[in-house]
Write a protein that holds these residues in place. Structure first.
Motif, PDB file in Angstrom:
ATOM      1  N   LEU A   1      18.997  29.263  36.179  1.00 16.33           N
ATOM      2  CA  LEU A   1      20.281  28.451  36.845  1.00 16.33           C
ATOM      3  C   LEU A   1      19.926  28.229  38.324  1.00 16.33           C
ATOM      4  O   LEU A   1      19.215  28.929  38.805  1.00 16.33           O
ATOM      5  CB  LEU A   1      21.331  29.386  36.738  1.00 16.33           C
ATOM      6  N   GLY A   2      20.627  27.188  38.646  1.00 12.11           N
ATOM      7  CA  GLY A   2      20.296  27.052  40.283  1.00 12.11           C
ATOM      8  C   GLY A   2      19.672  25.583  40.560  1.00 12.11           C
ATOM      9  O   GLY A   2      19.273  25.623  41.581  1.00 12.11           O
ATOM     10  N   GLY A   3      19.854  24.602  39.810  1.00 13.92           N
ATOM     11  CA  GLY A   3      19.049  23.325  40.143  1.00 13.92           C
ATOM     12  C   GLY A   3      18.084  23.085  39.513  1.00 13.92           C
ATOM     13  O   GLY A   3      17.361  22.081  39.466  1.00 13.92           O
ATOM     14  N   TYR A   4      17.326  24.130  38.865  1.00 14.49           N
ATOM     15  CA  TYR A   4      15.869  24.195  38.470  1.00 14.49           C
ATOM     16  C   TYR A   4      15.721  23.041  37.027  1.00 14.49           C
ATOM     17  O   TYR A   4      14.790  22.518  36.968  1.00 14.49           O
ATOM     18  CB  TYR A   4      15.228  25.577  37.966  1.00 14.49           C
ATOM     19  N   ASN A   5      16.763  23.051  36.387  1.00 12.87           N
ATOM     20  CA  ASN A   5      16.731  22.165  34.922  1.00 12.87           C
ATOM     21  C   ASN A   5      16.851  20.791  35.526  1.00 12.87           C
ATOM     22  O   ASN A   5      16.024  19.968  34.928  1.00 12.87           O
ATOM     23  CB  ASN A   5      17.749  22.667  34.202  1.00 12.87           C
ATOM     24  N   PHE A   6      17.606  20.345  36.424  1.00  9.65           N
ATOM     25  CA  PHE A   6      17.628  18.986  36.857  1.00  9.65           C
ATOM     26  C   PHE A   6      16.254  18.626  37.412  1.00  9.65           C
ATOM     27  O   PHE A   6      15.732  17.631  37.328  1.00  9.65           O
ATOM     28  CB  PHE A   6      18.781  18.676  37.883  1.00  9.65           C
ATOM     29  N   GLN A   7      15.885  19.606  38.153  1.00 11.17           N
ATOM     30  CA  GLN A   7      14.265  19.414  38.860  1.00 11.17           C
ATOM     31  C   GLN A   7      13.235  19.157  37.711  1.00 11.17           C
ATOM     32  O   GLN A   7      12.560  18.164  37.870  1.00 11.17           O
ATOM     33  CB  GLN A   7      14.040  20.316  39.866  1.00 11.17           C
ATOM     34  N   TRP A   8      13.391  19.608  36.680  1.00  8.42           N
ATOM     35  CA  TRP A   8      12.425  19.592  35.718  1.00  8.42           C
ATOM     36  C   TRP A   8      12.672  18.186  35.132  1.00  8.42           C
ATOM     37  O   TRP A   8      11.835  17.360  34.713  1.00  8.42           O
ATOM     38  CB  TRP A   8      12.585  20.552  34.474  1.00  8.42           C
ATOM     39  N   ALA A   9      14.004  17.787  34.970  1.00 10.94           N
ATOM     40  CA  ALA A   9      14.436  16.545  34.304  1.00 10.94           C
ATOM     41  C   ALA A   9      13.910  15.508  35.278  1.00 10.94           C
ATOM     42  O   ALA A   9      13.058  14.527  34.726  1.00 10.94           O
ATOM     43  CB  ALA A   9      15.928  16.169  34.412  1.00 10.94           C
ATOM     44  N   TRP A  10      13.981  15.265  36.613  1.00 14.58           N
ATOM     45  CA  TRP A  10      13.461  14.391  37.528  1.00 14.58           C
ATOM     46  C   TRP A  10      11.948  14.473  37.348  1.00 14.58           C
ATOM     47  O   TRP A  10      11.185  13.457  36.989  1.00 14.58           O
ATOM     48  CB  TRP A  10      13.847  14.752  38.916  1.00 14.58           C
ATOM     49  N   SER A  11      11.157  15.579  37.659  1.00 15.39           N
ATOM     50  CA  SER A  11       9.776  15.701  37.659  1.00 15.39           C
ATOM     51  C   SER A  11       9.176  15.295  36.450  1.00 15.39           C
ATOM     52  O   SER A  11       8.005  14.370  36.495  1.00 15.39           O
ATOM     53  CB  SER A  11       9.492  17.019  37.892  1.00 15.39           C
ATOM     54  N   SER A  12       9.488  15.387  35.314  1.00 12.29           N
ATOM     55  CA  SER A  12       8.784  15.223  33.867  1.00 12.29           C
ATOM     56  C   SER A  12       9.289  13.683  33.730  1.00 12.29           C
ATOM     57  O   SER A  12       7.994  12.943  33.411  1.00 12.29           O
ATOM     58  CB  SER A  12       9.365  16.023  32.721  1.00 12.29           C
ATOM     59  N   ALA A  13      10.366  13.306  34.091  1.00 13.61           N
ATOM     60  CA  ALA A  13      10.584  11.720  33.905  1.00 13.61           C
ATOM     61  C   ALA A  13       9.719  10.981  34.947  1.00 13.61           C
ATOM     62  O   ALA A  13       9.266  10.004  34.404  1.00 13.61           O
ATOM     63  CB  ALA A  13      11.913  11.649  34.265  1.00 13.61           C
ATOM     64  N   TRP A  14       9.624  11.380  36.102  1.00 13.70           N
ATOM     65  CA  TRP A  14       8.657  10.722  37.154  1.00 13.70           C
ATOM     66  C   TRP A  14       7.228  10.591  36.533  1.00 13.70           C
ATOM     67  O   TRP A  14       6.525   9.668  36.591  1.00 13.70           O
ATOM     68  CB  TRP A  14       8.699  11.474  38.351  1.00 13.70           C
ATOM     69  N   ALA A  15       6.565  11.729  36.153  1.00  9.68           N
ATOM     70  CA  ALA A  15       5.346  11.860  35.623  1.00  9.68           C
ATOM     71  C   ALA A  15       5.184  10.880  34.414  1.00  9.68           C
ATOM     72  O   ALA A  15       4.109  10.081  34.361  1.00  9.68           O
ATOM     73  CB  ALA A  15       4.870  13.340  35.027  1.00  9.68           C
ATOM     74  N   CYS A  16       6.178  10.738  33.366  1.00 11.66           N
ATOM     75  CA  CYS A  16       5.795   9.932  32.354  1.00 11.66           C
ATOM     76  C   CYS A  16       5.904   8.460  32.900  1.00 11.66           C
ATOM     77  O   CYS A  16       5.187   7.643  32.298  1.00 11.66           O
ATOM     78  CB  CYS A  16       7.298  10.228  31.523  1.00 11.66           C
ATOM     79  N   ALA A  17       6.887   8.086  33.646  1.00 15.27           N
ATOM     80  CA  ALA A  17       7.056   6.912  34.374  1.00 15.27           C
ATOM     81  C   ALA A  17       5.812   6.130  34.805  1.00 15.27           C
ATOM     82  O   ALA A  17       5.434   4.998  34.503  1.00 15.27           O
ATOM     83  CB  ALA A  17       8.163   6.660  35.110  1.00 15.27           C
ATOM     84  N   GLN A  18       5.030   7.150  35.430  1.00 12.35           N
ATOM     85  CA  GLN A  18       3.707   6.586  36.241  1.00 12.35           C
ATOM     86  C   GLN A  18       2.685   6.161  35.106  1.00 12.35           C
ATOM     87  O   GLN A  18       1.884   5.412  35.184  1.00 12.35           O
ATOM     88  CB  GLN A  18       3.370   7.461  36.968  1.00 12.35           C
ATOM     89  N   ALA A  19       2.887   6.833  33.890  1.00 15.44           N
ATOM     90  CA  ALA A  19       1.875   6.531  32.907  1.00 15.44           C
ATOM     91  C   ALA A  19       2.281   5.291  31.894  1.00 15.44           C
ATOM     92  O   ALA A  19       1.365   5.019  31.010  1.00 15.44           O
ATOM     93  CB  ALA A  19       1.783   7.845  31.968  1.00 15.44           C
ATOM     94  N   LEU A  20       3.383   4.728  32.053  1.00 20.08           N
ATOM     95  CA  LEU A  20       3.788   3.848  30.994  1.00 20.08           C
ATOM     96  C   LEU A  20       3.142   2.355  31.233  1.00 20.08           C
ATOM     97  O   LEU A  20       2.992   2.281  32.559  1.00 20.08           O
ATOM     98  CB  LEU A  20       5.432   3.692  30.989  1.00 20.08           C
TER      99      LEU A  20
END
Ligand code: FDA
Length: 394
Positions: A375-394
């Motif tokens: 709890l505490g913002g960590y789940n959104f950070q995972w959303a941003w970080s995993s999304a960013w990593a994916c977008a660089q690979a497309l």
């Protein structure tokens, strides 16, 4: 059939951010979501103010069967990167506690940021668009949405977990993984209140609405120090939500209602100063009055003055207050859970790109993966970080 460079299933935190990043790299991206608004969970989050990241984000704050998986993405797009974006949009924010960053005004500002980022690229967001099936035809994924078909080389599954079905959650991401022969780990509700067995619940009924600072420890030794809240169904509050992710049915949790207090010393000092003070009034100096009254009704506090309190009774009270063993009946389940534990097994994904190792062009990001934050913002950070990593690979 309409063709896109990338199709994202889910206009939540992960899907919108991935689409924006990919769109800004020149890709034609389509985002599909079954709801009538984008980012519905974002809007509900953080009590309407969205706890969008945590200053202390680190891999240790995530649960996963593969604890190393999240490291690369979290290191490549960090909390500081997202904070910089929030600053770029001049969204005022504050640290509430424990590194948790919230918007000063409204979670809608984060949704507006994501949609503005999408507009900077070639991104189309289609709402009320439920994806019902996906087929692979050669190198193309053919996606059926509202009875029509669209196709792409790169399909990004960002359709979240099972928590809060009222906000559009579906098991579609897991079914899709299984359809392509990819492993999905068992799921359960996490960051969720506990329900209690009827007799204990009846005894604690009078405490509904009372919050106290506490430390709560799971059977595996994991501990959180934050508030707990007595509710009419059981126990909630941040410390309980946190520990629920580490709790298995049937297990006990240990609750210390007076963390950091040396009760032996407290009693010695009070006895010295006020020998005739009742035990009840002495404890009311440390705990909410309603809690002390409830303990008395439950028969846990002898009706004596401090100078009559035996050593054995003092020890009993200390155990009850500082090592209270509670066996939850269960949790409130997906209906109120903030997140879903388990999901798409990360062993089948590249930690660098989020692409399935065995299905070229198929990516999983955000909560659908078996990466669950505190709890505490960590789940959104995972959303941003995993999304960013994916977008660089497309
Ligand atoms: P998310 O669930 O956000 O998005 C998935 C989208 O896919 C949904 O819009 C869904 O409707 C759509 N979808 C599903 N199946 C589909 C299909 N077949 N076709 C089309 N669309 C489909 N975290 C945090 O860090 N800070 C916080 O303050 C909070 N607060 C909070 C409050 C509440 C009430 C909840 C329920 C959760 C939180 N969280 C949180 C957790 C956080 O909201 C969550 O981890 C992220 O929203 C996950 O983002 P995703 O994009 O992965 O999924």
């Amino acid at each position: 059939m309409e063709k896109f460079d990338a199709i994202v299933i889910g206009a939540g935190a992960a899907g919108l951010f991935c689409a924006a990043q990919a769109g800004q790299r020149g890709l034609r991206v389509l985002v599909l979501d079954n709801g009538k608004k984008a980012g519905r969970k974002i809007l509900m989050s953080g009590g309407g103010r969205c706890n969008f990241t945590n200053l202390y984000t680190e891999p240790a704050a995530y649960l996963s069967h593969n604890p190393h998986f999240c490291k690369s993405a979290l290191a490549r797009f960090t909390q500081w990167d997202f904070i910089a974006l929030v600053q770029k949009y001049q969204i005022a924010y504050h640290e509430k506690t424990l590194g948790q960053l919230f918007c000063d005004d409204s979670a809608q500002q984060i949704i507006d940021l994501l949609l503005a980022e999408c507009e900077l690229g070639t991104v189309t967001v289609r709402l009320r668009s439920e994806v019902t099936s996906v087929e692979k035809q050669g190198e193309e994924f053919v996606v059926t949405v509202n009875g029509k078909q669209v196709s792409t080389h790169s399909l990004i599954v960002a359709c979240g977990g099972l928590s809060m079905p009222g906000l559009g959650a579906t098991p579609f991401g897991y079914r899709l993984a299984e359809q392509f022969g990819l492993p999905v780990l068992p799921t359960r509700a996490a960051l969720v209140p506990f329900t209690l067995h009827k007799p204990l619940l009846a005894e604690l009924q009078a405490l509904s609405g009372v919050a106290v600072p506490a430390t709560v420890t799971a059977q595996n030794g994991t501990r959180f120090a934050e508030n707990i809240l007595f509710t009419h169904r059981g126990l909630s509050g941040p410390a309980i939500l946190q520990i629920s992710s580490y709790w298995q049915p049937g297990e006990y949790v240990s609750i210390n209602l007076l963390p950091g207090t040396d009760l032996a010393e407290f009693f010695a000092v009070q006895r010295e100063k006020h020998p005739n003070l009742s035990l009840r009034n002495a404890l009311a100096k440390l705990l909410p009055k309603r809690l002390v009254e409830c303990l008395q009704t439950m028969g846990d506090l002898p009706d004596v003055a401090l100078n009559q309190l035996s050593k054995a009774a003092q020890q009993d009270i200390t155990d009850k207050l500082q090592n209270w063993q509670v066996q939850p009946n269960g949790t409130e389940g997906y209906r109120t859970a903030e997140v879903t534990l388990g999901g798409m097994d990360t062993l089948a994904l590249s930690s660098k790109t989020m692409e399935a190792r065995d299905v070229q062009g198929l990516y999983f990001i955000g909560e659908v993966t078996d990466v669950t934050g505190w709890l505490g913002g960590y789940n959104f950070q995972w959303a941003w970080s995993s999304a960013w990593a994916c977008a660089q690979a497309l």
